[in-house]
Design a protein around this motif. Sequence first.
Motif, PDB file in Angstrom:
ATOM      1  N   ASN A 137      17.198  41.766 -29.322  1.00  0.00           N
ATOM      2  CA  ASN A 137      18.260  40.674 -28.682  1.00  0.00           C
ATOM      3  C   ASN A 137      18.586  41.211 -27.247  1.00  0.00           C
ATOM      4  OD1 ASN A 137      18.003  39.404 -30.934  1.00  0.00           O
ATOM      5  ND2 ASN A 137      19.974  39.531 -31.873  1.00  0.00           N
ATOM      6  N   ILE A 167      18.706  39.401 -23.774  1.00  0.00           N
ATOM      7  CA  ILE A 167      19.845  38.888 -23.110  1.00  0.00           C
ATOM      8  C   ILE A 167      19.764  39.403 -21.644  1.00  0.00           C
ATOM      9  CG2 ILE A 167      22.247  39.139 -23.067  1.00  0.00           C
ATOM     10  CD1 ILE A 167      22.136  39.518 -26.102  1.00  0.00           C
ATOM     11  N   ARG A 205      29.365  38.173 -24.963  1.00  0.00           N
ATOM     12  CA  ARG A 205      28.904  38.363 -26.311  1.00  0.00           C
ATOM     13  C   ARG A 205      27.563  38.950 -26.380  1.00  0.00           C
ATOM     14  NH1 ARG A 205      31.572  34.531 -29.938  1.00  0.00           N
ATOM     15  NH2 ARG A 205      33.402  34.104 -28.820  1.00  0.00           N
ATOM     16  N   ASN A 206      27.039  39.258 -27.538  1.00  0.00           N
ATOM     17  CA  ASN A 206      25.781  40.031 -27.786  1.00  0.00           C
ATOM     18  C   ASN A 206      24.839  39.357 -28.081  1.00  0.00           C
ATOM     19  OD1 ASN A 206      26.944  40.089 -30.057  1.00  0.00           O
ATOM     20  ND2 ASN A 206      26.935  42.142 -30.242  1.00  0.00           N
ATOM     21  N   ASN A 207      24.930  37.948 -28.330  1.00  0.00           N
ATOM     22  CA  ASN A 207      23.830  37.115 -28.851  1.00  0.00           C
ATOM     23  C   ASN A 207      23.427  35.994 -28.423  1.00  0.00           C
ATOM     24  OD1 ASN A 207      26.272  35.978 -29.476  1.00  0.00           O
ATOM     25  ND2 ASN A 207      25.773  36.138 -31.778  1.00  0.00           N
ATOM     26  N   ILE A 208      23.762  36.032 -26.892  1.00  0.00           N
ATOM     27  CA  ILE A 208      23.501  34.721 -26.238  1.00  0.00           C
ATOM     28  C   ILE A 208      22.653  35.027 -24.903  1.00  0.00           C
ATOM     29  CG2 ILE A 208      24.356  32.854 -24.793  1.00  0.00           C
ATOM     30  CD1 ILE A 208      27.069  33.109 -26.520  1.00  0.00           C
TER      31      ILE A 208
END
Lengths: 226, 317
Positions: free
Chosen positions: B80, B84, A118-121
């Motif tokens: 973000n 990450i 994912r790209n938001n965790i």
Amino acid sequence: MNKEEITIKSRNEKESLIELFDNVFFDNEEKKIYTKYTTKSSEELREWDPYRSKIAAAILNGLKNFPFKRGCKILYLGVSTGTTCSHISDIISSDGIIYGVDFAERVFYLFLDLAKKRNNIVPIFADARLPNNYFWVEEVDIVYCDIAQPDEIDIAIRNAEIFLKKDGHLIIAIKSRSIDVTKEPEIIYKNEINKLEENGYKILELINLEPYEDSHALVVCIKNKE
Amino acid sequence: MKIVKKAYLASFPIGHIALDESGSLILFKDFRIDKNEVLEELKKMGYEIIENDFSKSIGRKKIRRIAIMSGAVKDDKEFNKILIEFGIKFSESRMKIEREKVIIRAYDILKTIEKFYQPLKERFKELCWLYSPTTKLSDEKLENILNKIKNSKFEEEFGIKILDKDKKILKELGDFVYLSKNIKNEIEEYTKEEIKQIAPNLSYIAGEDIALMLLSYAGSLKNLAKMSASTIQLLGSEKALFRHLKNRERVKPPKHGLIYNSPYIKNSPKEYRGKIARILASKIALAVKIDFYSQRDERERLKKELEEEISKVMKNE
């Protein structure tokens, strides 16, 4: 992970599908809920299993205050393998971000895999009792706490104190059996709610998760103070 | 009087942010710039630098907006992405496979093999019996048979003609028994060698076997180091202990738990065992604490003290 990621594209056109909240759909015929996972090339509806995810169970039991929205920033304590986390990641889409904290190595490897897909965790391997270890997390809109510990409420409050913004939501999944086995769940819920109110949190809702999880409840409250 | 201005500095993965008391921005430098440079620049500007929980809490509120406004990152998505990557690196660096966990798992496997090896051997013996009913099969003899089966010399050993399909299954079973014995010995050696590396004092005082037992029972060296000597003495005899606690008059307390297997206790007369267990447990507790916290080598001293104290007890002094 593979189990949930079966694409059910055709359901998009179904008439019985109602959008309850952002990216959350309810199938009126089958009484199931789905979240919409959007990538650059495709969209898919993933079934949200109430037996594995406490928030899904709460929605099916009539949760009214659902703060998860597109672009939310969330601190999630006790992500485990990331089943619930993947659905929240669907809801907030790529504008939002989840900070997922867990301290068990075996499940964290699975969660790391999810975070890489994912790209938001943001995965954080740390003990939720010691929030100083991940002080670098920014201010968040929601703190969701799902850890089976006797001092769960204290941990949640300590984290919310540091990371939650004013008027942000604190959501706690209370497992009464891990707080005290001998007491009735209702009494424990009452005690924990009192504790939250003493610390300046306004209770919005208490949802019992009965048929899906035994002696569990979900509390939604708002942080009133600065 | 000159008023010293205060700068509240906090370092985040995205960069260093310095704010004044009211929360307005003094300085923001992105993560590519070293912290020392930021400190120097703030000093030149005449600020007193403060780094504490308050500076983190006000920095936390503004970091995203300021990072995007200053152009350090293009938009929310890039912000973000950096976080990450940082989170994955942060988590992976903290998730180390600890030596002691490897040893504990290997030891648990060893225990499992030991449990099934004995009955397996007996059953295999009974099968071989059918082919040579007159000879008594001792363990030594079985070893011999296993070797011969491995080399497919059936007739030489048994004398009786064996059906081909029986031969096949006998050979495979023989291989299995032979292999599990070898693996058992190998793991045993390996775990003993490894426990000497991570807990030299403990394995010298108590012996490698008991060191492994205690470590596996406690879960980690840290847990074991936190235990008091009296806890270690009764580790593994919880059932007897709680039976005693429930009914203090009738049931006597247990004298020893896992450490019973130590030769110091096993080979001494019954009336001294309680006292020796107490002495041994106290020395084990010391040894574990040394192993976990300071890693000094105190083996000889501890062993000498232990033996002196035991001999005192035996002489009834």
